[in-house]
Design a protein around this motif. Structure first.
Motif, PDB file in Angstrom:
ATOM      1  N   VAL A  47      22.151 -62.104 -34.610  1.00 42.37           N
ATOM      2  CA  VAL A  47      21.376 -62.284 -33.004  1.00 42.37           C
ATOM      3  C   VAL A  47      20.029 -61.594 -33.233  1.00 42.37           C
ATOM      4  N   PHE A  48      18.991 -62.872 -34.367  1.00 45.93           N
ATOM      5  CA  PHE A  48      17.792 -62.572 -34.154  1.00 45.93           C
ATOM      6  C   PHE A  48      17.096 -63.264 -32.980  1.00 45.93           C
ATOM      7  N   LEU A  49      17.632 -64.386 -32.013  1.00 44.84           N
ATOM      8  CA  LEU A  49      17.721 -64.622 -30.513  1.00 44.84           C
ATOM      9  C   LEU A  49      17.923 -64.151 -29.972  1.00 44.84           C
ATOM     10  N   SER A  50      18.039 -63.468 -29.279  1.00 40.70           N
ATOM     11  CA  SER A  50      17.414 -62.765 -28.500  1.00 40.70           C
ATOM     12  C   SER A  50      17.335 -60.306 -28.970  1.00 40.70           C
ATOM     13  N   GLY A  51      17.541 -60.621 -30.460  1.00 45.93           N
ATOM     14  CA  GLY A  51      17.887 -59.277 -30.761  1.00 45.93           C
ATOM     15  C   GLY A  51      19.460 -58.178 -30.536  1.00 45.93           C
ATOM     16  N   TYR A  52      19.683 -57.333 -32.075  1.00 40.05           N
ATOM     17  CA  TYR A  52      20.374 -56.621 -31.282  1.00 40.05           C
ATOM     18  C   TYR A  52      20.016 -55.710 -31.500  1.00 40.05           C
ATOM     19  N   PRO A  53      21.087 -55.001 -30.404  1.00 39.98           N
ATOM     20  CA  PRO A  53      20.856 -54.014 -29.195  1.00 39.98           C
ATOM     21  C   PRO A  53      21.107 -52.623 -29.681  1.00 39.98           C
ATOM     22  N   ARG A  54      20.841 -52.361 -31.449  1.00 36.73           N
ATOM     23  CA  ARG A  54      21.526 -51.101 -32.118  1.00 36.73           C
ATOM     24  C   ARG A  54      21.024 -49.542 -31.879  1.00 36.73           C
ATOM     25  N   GLY A  55      21.634 -49.017 -31.110  1.00 35.48           N
ATOM     26  CA  GLY A  55      22.198 -47.612 -30.160  1.00 35.48           C
ATOM     27  C   GLY A  55      21.969 -47.893 -29.266  1.00 35.48           C
ATOM     28  N   LEU A  56      21.675 -48.328 -28.208  1.00 34.58           N
ATOM     29  CA  LEU A  56      21.878 -48.331 -27.093  1.00 34.58           C
ATOM     30  C   LEU A  56      22.974 -48.750 -26.218  1.00 34.58           C
ATOM     31  N   TYR A  57      23.317 -48.123 -25.022  1.00 36.55           N
ATOM     32  CA  TYR A  57      25.112 -47.602 -24.961  1.00 36.55           C
ATOM     33  C   TYR A  57      24.847 -48.419 -23.648  1.00 36.55           C
ATOM     34  N   PHE A  58      24.319 -48.968 -23.140  1.00 37.02           N
ATOM     35  CA  PHE A  58      23.840 -49.955 -21.574  1.00 37.02           C
ATOM     36  C   PHE A  58      24.685 -49.093 -20.412  1.00 37.02           C
ATOM     37  N   GLY A  59      24.914 -47.821 -19.857  1.00 32.50           N
ATOM     38  CA  GLY A  59      25.077 -46.516 -19.593  1.00 32.50           C
ATOM     39  C   GLY A  59      26.690 -46.838 -19.417  1.00 32.50           C
ATOM     40  N   THR A  60      27.252 -47.035 -20.468  1.00 35.30           N
ATOM     41  CA  THR A  60      28.868 -47.100 -20.164  1.00 35.30           C
ATOM     42  C   THR A  60      29.601 -46.069 -21.184  1.00 35.30           C
ATOM     43  N   ARG A  61      30.868 -45.309 -20.687  1.00 33.47           N
ATOM     44  CA  ARG A  61      31.507 -44.248 -20.633  1.00 33.47           C
ATOM     45  C   ARG A  61      32.806 -44.712 -20.325  1.00 33.47           C
ATOM     46  N   VAL A  62      33.773 -44.050 -21.393  1.00 35.31           N
ATOM     47  CA  VAL A  62      35.296 -44.851 -21.138  1.00 35.31           C
ATOM     48  C   VAL A  62      35.592 -44.677 -19.353  1.00 35.31           C
ATOM     49  N   GLY A  63      35.586 -45.667 -18.603  1.00 32.50           N
ATOM     50  CA  GLY A  63      35.913 -45.169 -17.225  1.00 32.50           C
ATOM     51  C   GLY A  63      34.744 -45.505 -16.218  1.00 32.50           C
ATOM     52  N   SER A  64      33.861 -46.038 -16.615  1.00 30.06           N
ATOM     53  CA  SER A  64      32.307 -46.090 -15.669  1.00 30.06           C
ATOM     54  C   SER A  64      31.413 -46.528 -16.155  1.00 30.06           C
ATOM     55  N   ARG A  65      30.472 -47.066 -16.230  1.00 28.47           N
ATOM     56  CA  ARG A  65      29.569 -47.741 -15.846  1.00 28.47           C
ATOM     57  C   ARG A  65      28.848 -47.877 -14.804  1.00 28.47           C
ATOM     58  N   GLU A  66      26.986 -47.215 -15.477  1.00 29.55           N
ATOM     59  CA  GLU A  66      26.221 -46.391 -14.853  1.00 29.55           C
ATOM     60  C   GLU A  66      25.385 -48.050 -14.328  1.00 29.55           C
ATOM     61  N   ALA A  67      24.178 -47.937 -13.195  1.00 28.97           N
ATOM     62  CA  ALA A  67      23.718 -49.130 -13.035  1.00 28.97           C
ATOM     63  C   ALA A  67      22.356 -49.620 -13.710  1.00 28.97           C
ATOM     64  N   SER A  68      22.255 -47.932 -14.564  1.00 26.81           N
ATOM     65  CA  SER A  68      20.681 -48.729 -15.628  1.00 26.81           C
ATOM     66  C   SER A  68      21.149 -49.894 -16.776  1.00 26.81           C
ATOM     67  N   GLY A  69      22.484 -49.595 -17.257  1.00 22.72           N
ATOM     68  CA  GLY A  69      23.237 -49.962 -18.376  1.00 22.72           C
ATOM     69  C   GLY A  69      23.399 -51.639 -17.578  1.00 22.72           C
ATOM     70  N   ARG A  70      24.004 -51.824 -16.792  1.00 22.77           N
ATOM     71  CA  ARG A  70      24.055 -53.168 -15.401  1.00 22.77           C
ATOM     72  C   ARG A  70      22.144 -54.021 -15.719  1.00 22.77           C
ATOM     73  N   GLN A  71      21.222 -52.930 -15.885  1.00 28.77           N
ATOM     74  CA  GLN A  71      20.127 -53.693 -15.587  1.00 28.77           C
ATOM     75  C   GLN A  71      19.842 -53.434 -16.644  1.00 28.77           C
ATOM     76  N   ASP A  72      19.785 -53.643 -18.074  1.00 26.78           N
ATOM     77  CA  ASP A  72      19.807 -53.769 -19.272  1.00 26.78           C
ATOM     78  C   ASP A  72      20.441 -54.816 -19.601  1.00 26.78           C
ATOM     79  N   TRP A  73      21.442 -55.329 -19.946  1.00 26.21           N
ATOM     80  CA  TRP A  73      22.454 -56.194 -19.875  1.00 26.21           C
ATOM     81  C   TRP A  73      21.885 -57.106 -19.096  1.00 26.21           C
ATOM     82  N   GLN A  74      20.999 -57.153 -17.577  1.00 27.77           N
ATOM     83  CA  GLN A  74      21.036 -58.514 -16.802  1.00 27.77           C
ATOM     84  C   GLN A  74      20.128 -58.303 -18.088  1.00 27.77           C
ATOM     85  N   ARG A  75      18.545 -58.272 -18.201  1.00 33.17           N
ATOM     86  CA  ARG A  75      17.934 -58.093 -19.310  1.00 33.17           C
ATOM     87  C   ARG A  75      17.744 -59.083 -20.612  1.00 33.17           C
ATOM     88  N   TYR A  76      18.820 -58.519 -21.382  1.00 36.39           N
ATOM     89  CA  TYR A  76      19.909 -59.309 -22.328  1.00 36.39           C
ATOM     90  C   TYR A  76      20.356 -60.496 -22.017  1.00 36.39           C
TER      91      TYR A  76
END
Length: 324
Positions: A47-76
């Motif tokens: 995934v060189f184009l456009s990057g491997y997002p090592r270390g990012l949680y994308f606002g996720t934990r078991v049972g819930s997702r945060e708006a900040s993670g959805r924003q970063d996934w949109q960017r991805y």
């Protein structure tokens, strides 16, 4: 006519994460540098184009997702590419200009259905300017499953080139023995393994595949630091306290008897080069051909479903008697 040798270049680098222009600019510059050194095949990391997002949680934990993670996934999602699409056209022009095969890990956005799924894919772009093959990662590993969908057997791709038959699997799907067997059965000579695994155990995998498949193994990894992560990511705090080097690399090239042709490169960006003698593939299979004389099809058989999988299939209604 088949060439007896292939000059391969392996890129170890990382673009600015989620930055399509950064990745495309690096692909152009690195490809031109490699072609100037006589490379016929140029391999880029997972995934060189456009990057491997090592270390990012994308606002996720078991049972819930945060708006900040959805924003970063949109960017991805926005930094992903479509196949075919504008970026593959540009990459095709580059491959044709340089007269090379470009083998590039990409984040692929699927627009055939909903457009809401990304895939971790390898593209094989030929010197004719065309996408000659594509492979989608069959099983994203661990938390990667939040980012990418699963590929299917229709992209267990091996392409025929003047430099032998080329294909590969991505990172940990190389631990799937049946997936490897599906490639071996297609007569693979140069086996590509883009990865995000920088551990010592990955090197054992490369050497095992080379011995098992009696093929060259070309592995490309990113050398990535925190400097390649935009500071305005919603989830930047996920890596704020991480070490500066997020991936140390470990790209390498292995011969068909399991010996290093180019040993792993660690802790720096770089280009690895090797001239592969394809006659060594034939010689190595003298005493072990995993899908030939060393197989036992009377005992073991593998069935591979190569049909493209669809959730909805449109079928034409057969005319009834009353319609005729």
């Amino acid at each position: 006519m088949k060439e007896r040798t292939a000059r391969v270049a392996v890129v170890q680098a990382a673009p600015v994460l989620f930055d399509k222009k950064s990745a495309m600019d690096q692909i152009v510059s690195r490809s031109k540098e490699a072609a100037a050194q006589g490379a016929n095949l140029i391999v880029f990391p997972e995934v060189f184009l456009s990057g491997y997002p090592r270390g990012l949680y994308f606002g996720t934990r078991v049972g819930s997702r945060e708006a900040s993670g959805r924003q970063d996934w949109q960017r991805y999602w926005s930094s992903a590419i479509e196949v075919p699409g504008e970026e593959t056209d540009l990459l095709g022009e580059l491959a044709e200009e340089l007269g090379v095969y470009l083998i590039i890990g990409v984040v692929e956005r699927d627009r055939e259905y909903s457009g809401g799924t990304l895939y971790n894919s390898i593209l094989y772009i030929g010197p004719d300017g065309n996408v000659q093959g594509k492979h989608r990662k069959l099983v994203p590993t661990g938390s990667e499953r939040l980012l990418w969908g699963q590929g299917d057997g229709s992209t267990l791709t091996v392409i025929d080139t003047p430099y032998g038959r080329i294909g590969g699997l991505i990172c940990w799907e190389n631990y799937m023995p049946l997936a490897r067997t599906a490639l071996y059965a297609q007569g693979i000579d140069i086996y590509i393994t883009p990865t995000a695994d920088a551990r010592d155990t990955w090197q054992a995998t490369l050497r095992h595949i080379a011995c098992e498949g009696r093929c060259f193994v070309v592995s490309s990894n990113q050398y990535a630091t925190k400097a390649s992560y935009p500071a305005d990511l919603a989830c930047y705090d996920d890596i704020r306290d991480a070490p500066d080097v997020l991936s140390r690399g470990g790209s390498a090239i292995v011969g068909p008897l399991g010996d290093y042709i180019v040993e792993p490169l660690y802790n720096e960006e770089g280009l690895l080069y090797a001239t592969l003698d394809l006659s060594l593939v034939t010689q190595s299979r003298y005493d072990f051909d995993v899908v030939g004389h060393y197989s036992r099809p009377d005992v073991f058989q593998l069935t591979v479903n190569t049909k493209k999988q669809r959730i909805v299939r449109q079928e034409e209604k057969s005319p009834s008697c009353s319609d005729s």
